[in-house]
Design an enzyme around this catalytic site. Sequence first.
Site, PDB file in Angstrom:
ATOM      1  NE  ARG A 179     -71.009  64.006 -48.216  1.00 24.85           N
ATOM      2  CZ  ARG A 179     -70.266  62.995 -47.799  1.00 24.85           C
ATOM      3  NH1 ARG A 179     -70.813  62.034 -47.042  1.00 24.85           N
ATOM      4  NH2 ARG A 179     -68.985  62.927 -48.110  1.00 24.85           N
ATOM      5  CE  LYS A 203     -70.923  63.366 -51.862  1.00 26.10           C
ATOM      6  NZ  LYS A 203     -69.966  64.320 -52.477  1.00 26.10           N
ATOM      7  CG  HIS A 274     -71.893  71.272 -47.829  1.00 27.91           C
ATOM      8  ND1 HIS A 274     -72.066  69.912 -47.774  1.00 27.91           N
ATOM      9  CD2 HIS A 274     -70.627  71.478 -48.283  1.00 27.91           C
ATOM     10  CE1 HIS A 274     -70.964  69.301 -48.189  1.00 27.91           C
ATOM     11  NE2 HIS A 274     -70.075  70.234 -48.503  1.00 27.91           N
ATOM     12  NE  ARG A 277     -69.655  67.091 -45.446  1.00 24.25           N
ATOM     13  CZ  ARG A 277     -69.397  65.837 -45.053  1.00 24.25           C
ATOM     14  NH1 ARG A 277     -70.030  65.350 -44.004  1.00 24.25           N
ATOM     15  NH2 ARG A 277     -68.528  65.085 -45.687  1.00 24.25           N
ATOM     16  CG  HIS A 300     -64.103  64.038 -46.497  1.00 23.86           C
ATOM     17  ND1 HIS A 300     -63.515  65.092 -45.828  1.00 23.86           N
ATOM     18  CD2 HIS A 300     -65.295  64.514 -46.952  1.00 23.86           C
ATOM     19  CE1 HIS A 300     -64.307  66.150 -45.872  1.00 23.86           C
ATOM     20  NE2 HIS A 300     -65.395  65.814 -46.533  1.00 23.86           N
ATOM     21  CE1 TYR A 309     -64.679  71.710 -43.986  1.00 23.33           C
ATOM     22  CE2 TYR A 309     -63.825  69.526 -44.440  1.00 23.33           C
ATOM     23  CZ  TYR A 309     -64.838  70.454 -44.545  1.00 23.33           C
ATOM     24  OH  TYR A 309     -65.991  70.137 -45.199  1.00 23.33           O
TER      25      TYR A 309
END
Length: 328
Positions: A179, A203, A274, A277, A300, A309
């Site tokens: 990110r 995150k 993004h 990404r 994730h 995806y």
Amino acid sequence: MTALRPSTLGRVSEAASDPGPPEAGLSEPMVRLLGDYERHLVSERDLAPHTVRAYLGDVSCLLDHCGRLGIHDVAELDLRTLRSWLAKMQTTGRSRTTIARRATAARVFTAWLHRTGRIPTDPGAALGSPKKHKTLPPVLRADEAEALIRSAADLADDGTPVGIRDVAMLELLYATGIRVGELVGLDVDDIDDGRRVVRVLGKGRKERSVPYGTPAGRALDRWLDVGRPGLRVEGSGPALFLGVRGRRIDQRAVRDLVHRRIADVPGAPDIGPHGLRHTAATHLLEGGADLRSVQELLGHASLATTQLYTHVTTDRLRKAYQQAHPRA
């Protein structure tokens, strides 16, 4: 009275994305409550500043709605009020994604209220939310991704520190799929050149190691050996990527870079960091990487997020089939 910091209140209003500052109409107990909730998010849950701003903005909007209904005591907050708040957003044209996000914010907030004894039951536990539309993100073809980096490399031939830096950032974004916030947060010692991996703080402050390839390695070596010393100043600290003033580069500068360089690629969709990404993940799956590995590389928390995806690659395959097969 314990109030939110003025700077935070301003950001809350912005995050709520509703006309007028919601906190201005809140009663004193509600403002105090919002301050307590902010401390919980920051100190106890250790959430990132952007996440805290988003939660506070949504909850501030909810409390403002309560005030307009004559509810000035949080103990009166019930499921009907929560549903009327979501219904109001739907009638004012909010997207499903926005409504779903705010429903999640409401559930987190009411769970905290119940857990801390501020309300007897948790009305948010029964609150539903609309399913978000799964939109297929635009991605670059492999040749477009190569052209993107090549356009930046052509401009970096003059050996300027900024040009060298831009190539290194683009290479690393595409090579790793990290990110933009993770990119700008990197320090020099997060790069392990020997093993060709970068240590990323993602995150939830979860750390992961992401490999990168030889082209990105060469670009990083040139940046560290030639480019970064040309921008480094006394206050640069350990930041890997520096802005023109020698401080840690910010996300806006990286986004501007990607959009500028994408404009140099004929026919390429206008994507930001993004989008790179998304592109990296799509190319990994198209190249045969398994879903679990891509999930780990992207950081994730849920495999369901990574599965988006697979829809992207299936969609691209379907288009190729329709264009090429005589009986498509």
